[in-house]
Design a protein around this motif. Sequence first.
Motif, PDB file in Angstrom:
ATOM      1  N   ALA A  91      99.488 -32.517  47.100  1.00  0.00           N
ATOM      2  CA  ALA A  91     101.113 -33.538  47.976  1.00  0.00           C
ATOM      3  C   ALA A  91     100.638 -34.325  48.932  1.00  0.00           C
ATOM      4  CB  ALA A  91     102.086 -32.040  47.647  1.00  0.00           C
ATOM      5  N   GLU A  92      99.518 -33.474  49.883  1.00  0.00           N
ATOM      6  CA  GLU A  92      99.225 -33.518  51.428  1.00  0.00           C
ATOM      7  C   GLU A  92      97.946 -34.992  51.228  1.00  0.00           C
ATOM      8  OE1 GLU A  92      95.943 -31.121  52.747  1.00  0.00           O
ATOM      9  OE2 GLU A  92      97.782 -30.266  53.446  1.00  0.00           O
ATOM     10  N   GLN A  93      97.477 -35.760  49.538  1.00  0.00           N
ATOM     11  CA  GLN A  93      96.883 -36.574  50.006  1.00  0.00           C
ATOM     12  C   GLN A  93      97.773 -37.200  49.185  1.00  0.00           C
ATOM     13  OE1 GLN A  93      94.417 -35.058  47.015  1.00  0.00           O
ATOM     14  NE2 GLN A  93      92.720 -34.903  48.226  1.00  0.00           N
ATOM     15  N   ARG A  94      98.807 -37.292  48.192  1.00  0.00           N
ATOM     16  CA  ARG A  94      99.895 -37.644  48.526  1.00  0.00           C
ATOM     17  C   ARG A  94     100.481 -39.213  49.204  1.00  0.00           C
ATOM     18  NH1 ARG A  94     102.257 -35.695  45.129  1.00  0.00           N
ATOM     19  NH2 ARG A  94     100.592 -35.430  43.443  1.00  0.00           N
ATOM     20  N   GLU A  95     101.049 -37.855  50.409  1.00  0.00           N
ATOM     21  CA  GLU A  95     101.441 -38.340  51.514  1.00  0.00           C
ATOM     22  C   GLU A  95     100.671 -39.933  52.298  1.00  0.00           C
ATOM     23  OE1 GLU A  95     104.215 -35.698  55.713  1.00  0.00           O
ATOM     24  OE2 GLU A  95     104.205 -34.925  53.339  1.00  0.00           O
ATOM     25  N   ALA A  96      99.586 -38.845  52.907  1.00  0.00           N
ATOM     26  CA  ALA A  96      98.078 -39.921  52.981  1.00  0.00           C
ATOM     27  C   ALA A  96      98.463 -40.892  53.086  1.00  0.00           C
ATOM     28  CB  ALA A  96      97.390 -39.194  53.634  1.00  0.00           C
TER      29      ALA A  96
ATOM     30  N   GLY B  98      99.361 -44.783  54.391  1.00  0.00           N
ATOM     31  CA  GLY B  98      98.494 -45.878  54.424  1.00  0.00           C
ATOM     32  C   GLY B  98      99.054 -47.023  53.302  1.00  0.00           C
ATOM     33  N   HIS B  99     100.044 -46.425  52.598  1.00  0.00           N
ATOM     34  CA  HIS B  99     100.080 -48.137  51.934  1.00  0.00           C
ATOM     35  C   HIS B  99     101.253 -48.849  52.941  1.00  0.00           C
ATOM     36  CE1 HIS B  99     101.527 -50.506  48.707  1.00  0.00           C
ATOM     37  NE2 HIS B  99     102.730 -49.950  48.561  1.00  0.00           N
ATOM     38  N   LYS B 100     102.176 -47.845  53.657  1.00  0.00           N
ATOM     39  CA  LYS B 100     103.281 -48.342  54.117  1.00  0.00           C
ATOM     40  C   LYS B 100     102.731 -49.084  55.536  1.00  0.00           C
ATOM     41  CE  LYS B 100     107.262 -45.788  51.918  1.00  0.00           C
ATOM     42  NZ  LYS B 100     108.342 -44.299  52.443  1.00  0.00           N
ATOM     43  N   ARG B 101     101.910 -47.980  55.928  1.00  0.00           N
ATOM     44  CA  ARG B 101     101.337 -48.661  57.276  1.00  0.00           C
ATOM     45  C   ARG B 101     100.390 -49.337  57.785  1.00  0.00           C
ATOM     46  NH1 ARG B 101     105.800 -45.345  57.702  1.00  0.00           N
ATOM     47  NH2 ARG B 101     107.666 -45.621  58.541  1.00  0.00           N
ATOM     48  N   GLY B 102      99.656 -49.209  56.906  1.00  0.00           N
ATOM     49  CA  GLY B 102      98.084 -49.556  57.614  1.00  0.00           C
ATOM     50  C   GLY B 102      98.395 -51.032  57.409  1.00  0.00           C
TER      51      GLY B 102
ATOM     52  N   GLN C  30      97.016 -48.165  46.769  1.00  0.00           N
ATOM     53  CA  GLN C  30      98.277 -48.312  45.898  1.00  0.00           C
ATOM     54  C   GLN C  30      97.350 -48.431  44.802  1.00  0.00           C
ATOM     55  OE1 GLN C  30     100.072 -52.694  45.890  1.00  0.00           O
ATOM     56  NE2 GLN C  30     101.917 -51.380  44.758  1.00  0.00           N
ATOM     57  N   MET C  31      96.686 -48.864  44.558  1.00  0.00           N
ATOM     58  CA  MET C  31      95.575 -48.690  43.556  1.00  0.00           C
ATOM     59  C   MET C  31      95.488 -46.738  43.167  1.00  0.00           C
ATOM     60  SD  MET C  31      92.077 -50.554  43.983  1.00  0.00           S
ATOM     61  CE  MET C  31      92.480 -52.656  43.753  1.00  0.00           C
ATOM     62  N   ILE C  32      94.863 -46.014  44.173  1.00  0.00           N
ATOM     63  CA  ILE C  32      94.845 -44.486  44.185  1.00  0.00           C
ATOM     64  C   ILE C  32      96.114 -43.623  43.331  1.00  0.00           C
ATOM     65  CG2 ILE C  32      94.474 -41.941  44.994  1.00  0.00           C
ATOM     66  CD1 ILE C  32      91.917 -44.634  44.808  1.00  0.00           C
ATOM     67  N   LEU C  33      97.282 -44.587  44.414  1.00  0.00           N
ATOM     68  CA  LEU C  33      98.706 -44.003  43.609  1.00  0.00           C
ATOM     69  C   LEU C  33      99.180 -44.556  42.671  1.00  0.00           C
ATOM     70  CD1 LEU C  33     100.158 -44.174  47.064  1.00  0.00           C
ATOM     71  CD2 LEU C  33      99.686 -42.348  46.709  1.00  0.00           C
TER      72      LEU C  33
ATOM     73  N   GLY D  42      87.070 -40.141  50.583  1.00  0.00           N
ATOM     74  CA  GLY D  42      88.325 -39.558  50.654  1.00  0.00           C
ATOM     75  C   GLY D  42      89.542 -41.443  50.676  1.00  0.00           C
ATOM     76  N   LEU D  43      90.419 -41.111  51.875  1.00  0.00           N
ATOM     77  CA  LEU D  43      90.965 -42.262  52.676  1.00  0.00           C
ATOM     78  C   LEU D  43      89.875 -43.057  53.397  1.00  0.00           C
ATOM     79  CD1 LEU D  43      94.295 -42.875  52.615  1.00  0.00           C
ATOM     80  CD2 LEU D  43      94.264 -41.366  54.457  1.00  0.00           C
ATOM     81  N   GLU D  44      89.051 -42.112  54.546  1.00  0.00           N
ATOM     82  CA  GLU D  44      88.488 -43.095  55.404  1.00  0.00           C
ATOM     83  C   GLU D  44      87.677 -44.535  54.061  1.00  0.00           C
ATOM     84  OE1 GLU D  44      88.306 -43.563  58.046  1.00  0.00           O
ATOM     85  OE2 GLU D  44      89.723 -42.374  58.500  1.00  0.00           O
ATOM     86  N   GLY D  45      87.110 -43.770  53.284  1.00  0.00           N
ATOM     87  CA  GLY D  45      86.550 -44.831  52.040  1.00  0.00           C
ATOM     88  C   GLY D  45      87.003 -45.646  51.410  1.00  0.00           C
ATOM     89  N   LEU D  46      88.140 -46.040  51.744  1.00  0.00           N
ATOM     90  CA  LEU D  46      89.666 -47.067  51.361  1.00  0.00           C
ATOM     91  C   LEU D  46      89.408 -48.015  52.461  1.00  0.00           C
ATOM     92  CD1 LEU D  46      92.019 -45.369  50.057  1.00  0.00           C
ATOM     93  CD2 LEU D  46      90.193 -45.932  48.978  1.00  0.00           C
ATOM     94  N   ASN D  47      89.034 -48.037  53.917  1.00  0.00           N
ATOM     95  CA  ASN D  47      88.174 -49.357  54.758  1.00  0.00           C
ATOM     96  C   ASN D  47      87.050 -50.215  54.844  1.00  0.00           C
ATOM     97  OD1 ASN D  47      90.100 -48.567  56.747  1.00  0.00           O
ATOM     98  ND2 ASN D  47      89.432 -46.836  56.620  1.00  0.00           N
TER      99      ASN D  47
END
Length: 155
Positions: free
Chosen positions: A12-17, A21-25, A35-38, A71-76
Amino acid sequence: MQGKKRYITLSAEQREALVEGHKRGNKATFRLRCQMILLSDRGRKIPDIADILGCNRQSVVKWLNRYENAGLEGLNTAKGPGRPAIVRIDNRKEVDQIERIVEEHPQKLDVARAQIEATLGKKMSQQTLRRLLKKTAGAGSASGAVHPSDPRKRK
């Protein structure tokens, strides 16, 4: 023949992050990767994700792997090759200082360059200074002004 089906299951917390990120990146590419991961978490297949987002299958696989490993940092976007800029255009404080110094010595760039080096502590060639000034020249600069001797540019 199809390969094995692959999905990423999120907490749930990964999805929320990722939704955040998808909304405010800051960058569109980062938002697309979130969006790919979601979509993968929602059970979409890799070819479907590629079709929805208008990219190729290999890109989707690459970003799924990067997310799993970092993780999320890997998407940068990773830092690219090349020498970093001496003065970044988006650093308004430094650019404004340089422009003020050049305005004091518009016909003597060597004098201006020496003063810039003393003030900012950044060593640059005259050609680098010219390129920087050319990039920062806006509508109010001499290059954007109407030349009085050119009849085509008169009103």
